[in-house]
Structures are given as structure tokens and as C-alpha cells.
Write a protein that holds these residues in place. Structure first.
Motif, mmCIF file in Angstrom:
data_model
loop_
_atom_site.group_PDB
_atom_site.id
_atom_site.type_symbol
_atom_site.label_atom_id
_atom_site.label_comp_id
_atom_site.label_asym_id
_atom_site.label_seq_id
_atom_site.Cartn_x
_atom_site.Cartn_y
_atom_site.Cartn_z
ATOM 1 N N ARG A 127 0.829 -1.207 0.000
ATOM 2 C CA ARG A 127 0.000 0.000 0.000
ATOM 3 C C ARG A 127 0.864 1.259 0.000
ATOM 4 O O ARG A 127 0.573 2.240 -0.702
ATOM 5 C CB ARG A 127 -0.920 -0.002 1.222
ATOM 6 N N GLN A 130 2.582 1.784 -3.378
ATOM 7 C CA GLN A 130 1.636 2.316 -4.360
ATOM 8 C C GLN A 130 1.463 3.821 -4.169
ATOM 9 O O GLN A 130 1.449 4.581 -5.140
ATOM 10 C CB GLN A 130 0.278 1.621 -4.217
ATOM 11 N N THR A 145 -6.105 5.416 1.001
ATOM 12 C CA THR A 145 -6.739 4.204 0.441
ATOM 13 C C THR A 145 -7.736 3.571 1.406
ATOM 14 O O THR A 145 -8.363 2.563 1.071
ATOM 15 C CB THR A 145 -5.663 3.166 0.070
ATOM 16 N N LEU A 245 -9.222 4.414 -6.684
ATOM 17 C CA LEU A 245 -7.946 4.181 -6.014
ATOM 18 C C LEU A 245 -7.981 4.561 -4.540
ATOM 19 O O LEU A 245 -7.267 3.979 -3.723
ATOM 20 C CB LEU A 245 -6.829 4.977 -6.706
ATOM 21 N N GLY A 246 -8.782 5.544 -4.197
ATOM 22 C CA GLY A 246 -8.829 6.017 -2.821
ATOM 23 C C GLY A 246 -9.698 7.254 -2.718
ATOM 24 O O GLY A 246 -10.554 7.501 -3.577
#
Length: 453
Positions: A127, A130, A145, A245-246
């Protein structure tokens, strides 16, 4: 009695804690920290010397250190992390929001940064990696996220039972985002609609399909403008294919706005917006010397122009007395325009489509102000020195310089922006140089032509 301000309370706490530290009452300080929010502890650290910070940091509960790190300015955070072992940084990072953790890791040296990543479990590492793959000043760099996604065919009752089982929601949750089986963003469902809808209704019936999603590559300044324009509390972030994505929440946007304001204010003085107030003397000297050197070079340009007129200055001492007046007025007028234009550019009010309009307007303002103050100063000088010609010379120079100040105040930030140079950082120096050179040349050059013997 009037209530004390938050700043006064913080200053009292700082004094109390410093007194306790000097007395060796470390247990007392540790207990105080247990009842203080992370932001107040961060403020105390930033208000302390580097030596005191190291002691204070050791007295903070390890479970709270991650929250405190999130609140610290970059320069102070670097100083604290520099003295920590990678495994301790990894332990502190547990529980931090991914966006805040990514920001912390970006400030670490590469060797330490890699060690911290290796100390994490595989899920957290993935995480964080990313989040770090996106540019720091983009939506991807500030998004979190931690979000709950819904499918359109699930009923309200199923969702509510799931939420009760989960027991908690991500911070600042006002909406849930709906995605299809490929995780493509469809729309949002507000928390209010979710708890007031009939239990047997499918999510598809209460979706807001008009929800605007932010591209992961959007600059953070543009994100802040979108939040301001739409009064958002949170917003989804998607990639180029529309995959969720978030999300970005209002607390992240407030940080952006505050940082932009600090950046503009500090840049005007040639300082880093993350500068540590209590940094060591040598470090502060190094940071400021560069900008002082730049200013000295520009000042020497104005001196060089003055030296071209040594003859007339030697003949008439009054010219040396009045020589500072015209550049000073031009500098003030130009900085007024410069500040207005930089603000307009930051807010998106000024662009290529209306740059000529603001340019013409500010030239006109500069001319009118120049006319007003030229007549005023000409009258004073003419009466004071009983010399109408001298009054006319300084009036002409004043009119010329204030008009040029209006022109330069608009043109300078626009040109710097085209060159990808921060107008807030370099604009003031360039503008001051222009108004100094033009003011001195106009005044002494005209005096040489009309009064030279």
C-alpha cells in the motif's frame, strides 16, 4: 474574566513543560502528554529547541508518536527521524494513514527509507509503495486508500449489517463509493441516504451518479480549488481507466491550503516554507545567505546606475537626498500589483485569456497614481527648494516609475510562471530591481539633461 486564547494556553504549557524538564520531572511530562492531543504535542516540539525536542520525543507514548509525526513540519520531522532506528520508524508508522506515512517516508534518506519498508508486513508495504509511486503534489500523493466500497446490487440491509459488524468507519466518512466488479467507479452514496433508506432497497436506487471523481494526476492546488468550489467533505480518486484508487478528505485539503499560504508568505522573504524556527544558527545562516546574495547582486545593479551620474550628484547634493524617493514609491506600488496578480493566479482568476486586461488595468492604475503623487511631490519640492524645474524633474520620474511598476507587477509573475519559476519566490526581487533601476535612471537621467552644467 475573558477566556484565554489557544495560543496563550499552548505557551503556558510550553513554559510548564520546559520548567519540568529543567527540574528533571520526566514522569510528570510523560503524564501531561497522555492527556494532550497530537497537534498540541507537535506544536510544543516545534516551539522547542533541537536539544529539548529529542528529550520530549522520548517521553511521548510510542502509540501516539505516529499521530504527532503527521502534524509536524517537514524540517522538524526530519530532525526527529534522523535520530531514530529504521525498525523504530516502522513501529511508529503502524496505524498511520497511508498518505501521511508516504509523506513521512519521502523525507527519509534512501537507505533508511528502504530499511523501513523492509520492516513492514507485505500488505502495508504494498500500500505504501503504491502511494509513493504517485507524484508528491498530486491527488495520488495525498489520497488515502482507507475507504469502504459498495456494489450496486447489494441491499441497504446487508450494508448496514456489515457496518455494524465492522464496528467503525474510516475517519471523515460522509459517503461510500460504489464500484462494479472491475472496481470502476460508478457513483457515491451519502451516509445520510444510507441510514434513512428502506432496508430492502438495493444500493443502485440511491446512487448519486453525478459524483465528480478526481483524476489521480490532478495537482493538489487544483484539488483544493475543487473542494472549495463544490463544498466537498471528501472526494473519490480514480486512475485514467476510471478505477477507484482512494479518497481525499477535507483535512488533507486544509493542510494544502495552509501550506500554500505559508509557502507564499515565506517565499516573499526568500525562505523555505518548512523552515525550522529553532534551527541551529549555522543552518539558518546558510539558508538565508543565498537569498541575501541574490539581493546584493540586484542592489549593485541599482548602485551601478547611480554611479553613471556621479557628476550631477556631486554638483547638486539635493539630488542625492531625493534619489531614494522615486525608487521607494515604485517598489511599494509594484509590490501591491505583484501581490494582487500572484493571488489572482493562485485562485485561477488570471490566465492567458485575461492577462492583457489586467495588464492594461494596472498600467492605468500606475499612471493615475503616478500622476497624483507626482503633482504632490513636485509641489513640495518646488516650494521647499524654490525650484519649479527640480519639482518637474522628480514629478516626471515619479510618473514614469509608478507606470512601469504597474507594468512590471503584472508582467513579472506571468513571465516567471511561463518559465516554471515560482513568482512568489523570485517576483519581488526582480520587480524591486526594475523599479530601482527605472526610478534612478529616470530621475538622475532627466536631471542630467535639464540641470547638468
Amino acid at each position: 474574566m475573558p477566556e484565554r486564547s489557544e495560543q496563550e494556553i499552548s505557551q503556558k504549557r510550553l513554559l510548564e513543560i520546559n520548567t519540568a524538564l529543567e527540574s528533571g520531572m520526566f514522569v510528570y511530562v510523560r503524564k501531561m502528554f497522555q492527556h494532550m492531543p497530537a497537534f498540541d504535542i507537535a506544536l510544543l516540539l516545534e516551539s522547542s529547541t533541537a536539544r529539548s525536542r529529542n528529550v520530549l520525543w522520548q517521553l511521548i507514548d510510542p502509540d501516539l508518536q505516529g499521530e504527532v509525526l503527521e502534524e509536524l513540519s517537514e524540517e522538524v520531522r526530519k530532525g526527529i527521524l534522523r535520530n531514530m532506528q529504521p525498525e523504530k520508524v516502522a513501529a511508529v508508522a503502524e496505524g498511520m494513514d497511508i498518505d501521511d506515512l508516504a509523506e513521512v517516508l519521502r523525507t527519509l534518506p534512501d537507505s533508511v527509507y528502504k530499511e523501513v519498508l523492509n520492516s513492514m508486513d507485505s500488505q502495508d508495504r504494498t500500500r505504501v509503495e503504491q502511494a509513493l509511486s504517485y507524484e508528491e503534489d498530486t491527488a495520488g500523493g495525498i489520497m488515502n486508500t482507507d475507504t469502504i466500497t459498495l456494489r450496486p446490487d447489494i441491499t441497504i440491509d446487508v450494508i448496514l449489517r456489515y457496518l455494524r459488524l465492522k464496528g467503525e468507519l474510516p475517519e471523515a466518512t460522509d459517503s461510500f463509493y460504489v464500484v462494479n466488479r472491475q472496481d470502476k467507479f460508478i457513483g457515491s452514496v451519502s451516509l445520510a441516504d444510507l441510514v434513512t433508506a428502506r432496508p430492502e432497497q438495493p444500493i443502485a436506487e440511491i446512487i448519486d451518479y453525478d459524483t465528480i471523481a478526481i483524476s489521480v494526476e490532478t495537482e493538489e492546488s487544483e484539488v483544493a480549488k475543487l473542494f472549495e468550489r463544490h463544498d466537498w467533505f471528501s472526494a473519490p480518486v480514480v486512475d485514467e481507466n476510471g478505477h477507484l484508487l482512494g479518497r481525499i478528505t477535507i483535512d488533507d485539503v486544509i493542510d494544502i491550503i495552509r501550506e500554500d499560504a505559508e509557502h507564499s508568505m515565506m517565499s516573499m522573504a526568500g525562505l523555505d516554507d518548512e523552515a525550522d524556527t529553532f534551527a541551529p544558527v549555522i543552518k539558518s545562516t546558510q539558508q538565508r545567505s543565498i537569498w541575501l546574495g541574490v539581493n546584493l547582486i540586484t542592489a549593485l545593479m541599482a548602485v551601478a546606475v547611480s554611479s553613471m551620474f556621479e557628476g550631477i550628484l556631486a554638483e547638486m547634493a539635493i539630488l542625492a537626498v531625493l534619489n531614494t524617493l522615486v525608487p521607494s514609491m515604485g517598489g511599494v506600488a509594484g509590490n501591491q500589483t505583484l501581490t494582487l496578480v500572484i493571488r489572482g493566479m493562485a485562485l485561477g482568476h488570471i490566465g492567458d485569456n485575461n492577462a492583457r486586461i489586467i495588464l492594461n488595468k494596472e498600467i492605468a492604475v500606475g499612471f493615475l497614481n503616478g500622476l497624483i503623487w507626482a503633482l504632490f511631490i513636485a509641489s513640495i519640492v518646488a516650494i521647499w527648494k524654490q525650484d519649479i524645474l527640480l519639482g518637474g524633474i522628480i514629478a516626471f520620474a515619479m510618473l514614469m516609475n509608478l507606470t512601469v511598476a504597474g507594468l512590471a507587477g503584472v508582467a513579472t509573475p506571468l513571465v516567471l510562471k511561463k518559465m516554471n519559476i515560482d513568482p512568489a519566490l523570485a517576483g519581488s526581487v526582480i520587480l524591486t530591481t526594475i523599479t530601482d533601476v527605472v526610478g534612478i535612471f529616470a530621475f538622475l537621467g532627466t536631471a542630467t539633461l535639464l540641470l547638468g552644467r
